[in-house]
Design a protein around this motif. Structure first.
Motif, PDB file in Angstrom:
ATOM      1  N   ALA A 162       1.583  32.719   2.372  1.00  0.00           N
ATOM      2  CA  ALA A 162       2.430  31.592   2.469  1.00  0.00           C
ATOM      3  C   ALA A 162       2.351  30.637   3.680  1.00  0.00           C
ATOM      4  CB  ALA A 162       4.114  32.051   2.261  1.00  0.00           C
ATOM      5  N   ILE A 163       2.015  31.252   4.873  1.00  0.00           N
ATOM      6  CA  ILE A 163       2.055  30.706   6.092  1.00  0.00           C
ATOM      7  C   ILE A 163       0.730  29.894   6.199  1.00  0.00           C
ATOM      8  CG2 ILE A 163       1.851  30.776   8.587  1.00  0.00           C
ATOM      9  CD1 ILE A 163       3.903  33.030   8.382  1.00  0.00           C
ATOM     10  N   LYS A 164      -0.128  30.494   5.651  1.00  0.00           N
ATOM     11  CA  LYS A 164      -1.579  29.847   5.534  1.00  0.00           C
ATOM     12  C   LYS A 164      -1.586  28.470   4.632  1.00  0.00           C
ATOM     13  CE  LYS A 164      -5.086  33.394   6.049  1.00  0.00           C
ATOM     14  NZ  LYS A 164      -6.050  33.972   5.383  1.00  0.00           N
ATOM     15  N   GLU A 165      -0.786  28.746   3.639  1.00  0.00           N
ATOM     16  CA  GLU A 165      -0.635  27.580   2.546  1.00  0.00           C
ATOM     17  C   GLU A 165       0.328  26.454   3.414  1.00  0.00           C
ATOM     18  OE1 GLU A 165      -0.918  25.201  -0.930  1.00  0.00           O
ATOM     19  OE2 GLU A 165      -2.108  26.944  -0.110  1.00  0.00           O
ATOM     20  N   ASP A 166       1.263  26.994   4.014  1.00  0.00           N
ATOM     21  CA  ASP A 166       2.297  25.781   4.673  1.00  0.00           C
ATOM     22  C   ASP A 166       1.359  25.106   5.842  1.00  0.00           C
ATOM     23  OD1 ASP A 166       4.124  25.728   7.523  1.00  0.00           O
ATOM     24  OD2 ASP A 166       4.966  25.144   5.600  1.00  0.00           O
ATOM     25  N   VAL A 167       0.604  25.652   6.718  1.00  0.00           N
ATOM     26  CA  VAL A 167      -0.325  25.139   7.524  1.00  0.00           C
ATOM     27  C   VAL A 167      -1.316  24.086   6.862  1.00  0.00           C
ATOM     28  CG1 VAL A 167      -2.018  25.545   9.310  1.00  0.00           C
ATOM     29  CG2 VAL A 167       0.116  27.113   9.354  1.00  0.00           C
ATOM     30  N   HIS A 168      -1.762  24.912   5.902  1.00  0.00           N
ATOM     31  CA  HIS A 168      -2.849  23.854   5.167  1.00  0.00           C
ATOM     32  C   HIS A 168      -2.313  22.597   4.504  1.00  0.00           C
ATOM     33  CE1 HIS A 168      -6.183  22.541   2.688  1.00  0.00           C
ATOM     34  NE2 HIS A 168      -5.225  22.491   1.645  1.00  0.00           N
ATOM     35  N   LEU A 169      -1.214  22.578   4.073  1.00  0.00           N
ATOM     36  CA  LEU A 169      -0.348  21.506   3.468  1.00  0.00           C
ATOM     37  C   LEU A 169       0.016  20.643   4.632  1.00  0.00           C
ATOM     38  CD1 LEU A 169       1.506  22.936   0.448  1.00  0.00           C
ATOM     39  CD2 LEU A 169      -0.486  21.341   0.441  1.00  0.00           C
ATOM     40  N   PHE A 170       0.541  21.330   5.741  1.00  0.00           N
ATOM     41  CA  PHE A 170       0.946  20.440   6.920  1.00  0.00           C
ATOM     42  C   PHE A 170      -0.003  19.594   7.246  1.00  0.00           C
ATOM     43  CE2 PHE A 170       2.457  20.040  11.305  1.00  0.00           C
ATOM     44  CZ  PHE A 170       3.620  19.335  11.047  1.00  0.00           C
ATOM     45  N   LEU A 171      -1.278  20.212   7.497  1.00  0.00           N
ATOM     46  CA  LEU A 171      -2.276  19.413   8.188  1.00  0.00           C
ATOM     47  C   LEU A 171      -3.201  18.467   7.264  1.00  0.00           C
ATOM     48  CD1 LEU A 171      -3.552  22.318  10.725  1.00  0.00           C
ATOM     49  CD2 LEU A 171      -2.399  20.196  11.340  1.00  0.00           C
ATOM     50  N   ASN A 172      -3.220  18.852   6.023  1.00  0.00           N
ATOM     51  CA  ASN A 172      -4.173  18.328   4.957  1.00  0.00           C
ATOM     52  C   ASN A 172      -3.615  17.866   4.078  1.00  0.00           C
ATOM     53  OD1 ASN A 172      -6.496  19.281   6.684  1.00  0.00           O
ATOM     54  ND2 ASN A 172      -6.036  21.264   6.019  1.00  0.00           N
ATOM     55  N   GLY A 173      -2.286  18.222   3.541  1.00  0.00           N
ATOM     56  CA  GLY A 173      -1.709  17.805   2.344  1.00  0.00           C
ATOM     57  C   GLY A 173      -0.965  16.343   2.406  1.00  0.00           C
ATOM     58  N   THR A 174      -0.533  15.846   1.441  1.00  0.00           N
ATOM     59  CA  THR A 174       0.220  14.648   1.431  1.00  0.00           C
ATOM     60  C   THR A 174       1.541  14.915   1.746  1.00  0.00           C
ATOM     61  OG1 THR A 174       0.935  14.679  -0.753  1.00  0.00           O
ATOM     62  CG2 THR A 174      -1.154  13.568  -0.246  1.00  0.00           C
ATOM     63  N   SER A 175       2.459  13.932   2.351  1.00  0.00           N
ATOM     64  CA  SER A 175       3.723  14.236   2.432  1.00  0.00           C
ATOM     65  C   SER A 175       4.636  14.890   1.213  1.00  0.00           C
ATOM     66  CB  SER A 175       4.671  12.913   3.053  1.00  0.00           C
ATOM     67  OG  SER A 175       4.171  12.396   4.031  1.00  0.00           O
ATOM     68  N   GLU A 176       4.311  14.159   0.097  1.00  0.00           N
ATOM     69  CA  GLU A 176       4.876  14.468  -1.141  1.00  0.00           C
ATOM     70  C   GLU A 176       4.534  16.042  -1.313  1.00  0.00           C
ATOM     71  OE1 GLU A 176       3.065  11.829  -1.012  1.00  0.00           O
ATOM     72  OE2 GLU A 176       4.657  10.483  -0.849  1.00  0.00           O
ATOM     73  N   GLU A 177       3.348  16.667  -1.113  1.00  0.00           N
ATOM     74  CA  GLU A 177       2.878  18.085  -1.487  1.00  0.00           C
ATOM     75  C   GLU A 177       3.511  18.944  -0.435  1.00  0.00           C
ATOM     76  OE1 GLU A 177      -1.598  17.371  -2.976  1.00  0.00           O
ATOM     77  OE2 GLU A 177      -1.083  17.312  -0.854  1.00  0.00           O
ATOM     78  N   TYR A 178       3.622  18.434   0.670  1.00  0.00           N
ATOM     79  CA  TYR A 178       4.365  19.391   1.841  1.00  0.00           C
ATOM     80  C   TYR A 178       5.561  19.552   1.347  1.00  0.00           C
ATOM     81  CZ  TYR A 178       5.293  21.524   6.289  1.00  0.00           C
ATOM     82  OH  TYR A 178       5.837  22.352   7.200  1.00  0.00           O
ATOM     83  N   VAL A 179       6.554  18.402   1.189  1.00  0.00           N
ATOM     84  CA  VAL A 179       7.834  18.469   0.950  1.00  0.00           C
ATOM     85  C   VAL A 179       8.097  19.437  -0.396  1.00  0.00           C
ATOM     86  CG1 VAL A 179       9.795  17.102   0.041  1.00  0.00           C
ATOM     87  CG2 VAL A 179       8.421  16.279   2.240  1.00  0.00           C
ATOM     88  N   GLU A 180       7.521  19.060  -1.296  1.00  0.00           N
ATOM     89  CA  GLU A 180       7.479  19.911  -2.587  1.00  0.00           C
ATOM     90  C   GLU A 180       7.191  21.491  -2.141  1.00  0.00           C
ATOM     91  OE1 GLU A 180       8.404  19.614  -5.780  1.00  0.00           O
ATOM     92  OE2 GLU A 180       8.796  17.466  -4.738  1.00  0.00           O
ATOM     93  N   TYR A 181       6.511  21.930  -1.372  1.00  0.00           N
ATOM     94  CA  TYR A 181       5.975  23.110  -0.731  1.00  0.00           C
ATOM     95  C   TYR A 181       7.283  23.646  -0.021  1.00  0.00           C
ATOM     96  CZ  TYR A 181       4.102  27.167   1.068  1.00  0.00           C
ATOM     97  OH  TYR A 181       3.744  28.651   1.178  1.00  0.00           O
ATOM     98  N   VAL A 182       7.778  23.106   0.988  1.00  0.00           N
ATOM     99  CA  VAL A 182       9.232  23.254   1.504  1.00  0.00           C
ATOM    100  C   VAL A 182      10.287  23.562   0.620  1.00  0.00           C
ATOM    101  CG1 VAL A 182      10.554  22.651   3.502  1.00  0.00           C
ATOM    102  CG2 VAL A 182       8.280  22.242   3.863  1.00  0.00           C
ATOM    103  N   ILE A 183      10.342  23.017  -0.188  1.00  0.00           N
ATOM    104  CA  ILE A 183      11.506  22.852  -1.016  1.00  0.00           C
ATOM    105  C   ILE A 183      11.814  24.129  -1.784  1.00  0.00           C
ATOM    106  CG2 ILE A 183      10.904  21.976  -3.338  1.00  0.00           C
ATOM    107  CD1 ILE A 183      13.179  20.081  -3.371  1.00  0.00           C
ATOM    108  N   GLN A 184      10.753  24.903  -1.792  1.00  0.00           N
ATOM    109  CA  GLN A 184      10.741  26.382  -2.394  1.00  0.00           C
ATOM    110  C   GLN A 184      11.647  27.180  -1.346  1.00  0.00           C
ATOM    111  OE1 GLN A 184       6.908  27.846  -3.694  1.00  0.00           O
ATOM    112  NE2 GLN A 184       6.104  26.149  -2.950  1.00  0.00           N
ATOM    113  N   TYR A 185      11.420  26.754  -0.391  1.00  0.00           N
ATOM    114  CA  TYR A 185      12.122  27.839   0.868  1.00  0.00           C
ATOM    115  C   TYR A 185      13.647  27.426   1.280  1.00  0.00           C
ATOM    116  CZ  TYR A 185       7.446  29.871   0.540  1.00  0.00           C
ATOM    117  OH  TYR A 185       6.183  30.613  -0.169  1.00  0.00           O
ATOM    118  N   LYS A 186      13.780  25.984   1.182  1.00  0.00           N
ATOM    119  CA  LYS A 186      14.704  25.509   1.750  1.00  0.00           C
ATOM    120  C   LYS A 186      15.204  24.151   1.188  1.00  0.00           C
ATOM    121  CE  LYS A 186      18.166  25.972   4.756  1.00  0.00           C
ATOM    122  NZ  LYS A 186      19.151  26.967   4.796  1.00  0.00           N
ATOM    123  N   ASP A 187      15.957  23.888   0.190  1.00  0.00           N
ATOM    124  CA  ASP A 187      16.441  23.003  -0.608  1.00  0.00           C
ATOM    125  C   ASP A 187      17.795  22.408   0.069  1.00  0.00           C
ATOM    126  OD1 ASP A 187      16.547  20.847  -2.437  1.00  0.00           O
ATOM    127  OD2 ASP A 187      17.290  22.126  -4.096  1.00  0.00           O
TER     128      ASP A 187
END
Length: 91
Positions: free
Chosen positions: A28-53
């Motif tokens: 989960a942390i690997k995916e978070d860091v990957h999206l934070f550094l390489n993903g789009t803003s929308e992808e990263y927010v969609e990922y974070v929403i799983q944990y904190k809405d």
């Protein structure tokens, strides 16, 4: 390295310290860091929403991601990724 790059690396180091006894980075942390550094803003927010809405947290998450995207160069992102992978292997 720019200030934002240093902040990303510091955050990654803190994640490593809290990721468990063997210093491995959980998926989960690997995916978070990957999206934070390489993903789009929308992808990263969609990922974070799983944990904190929470609307305020999501708004700030998007702002931070946009700041990183506008500040860090690809070289900075590559260095941060390399640091995270090396740090997880050294433990």
């Amino acid at each position: 390295m720019k200030l934002a790059g240093a902040v990303v690396i510091l955050g990654a180091a803190l994640l490593l310290l809290t990721s468990g006894g063997d210093c491995g980075i959980c998926p989960a942390i690997k995916e978070d860091v990957h999206l934070f550094l390489n993903g789009t803003s929308e992808e990263y927010v969609e990922y974070v929403i799983q944990y904190k809405d929470d609307p305020e947290i999501l708004k700030n998450t998007e702002k931070i991601k946009q700041c990183v995207d506008s500040t860090l160069m690809e070289e900075d992102k590559a260095h941060a990724n390399a640091f995270i992978m090396k740090a997880s292997l050294l433990c």
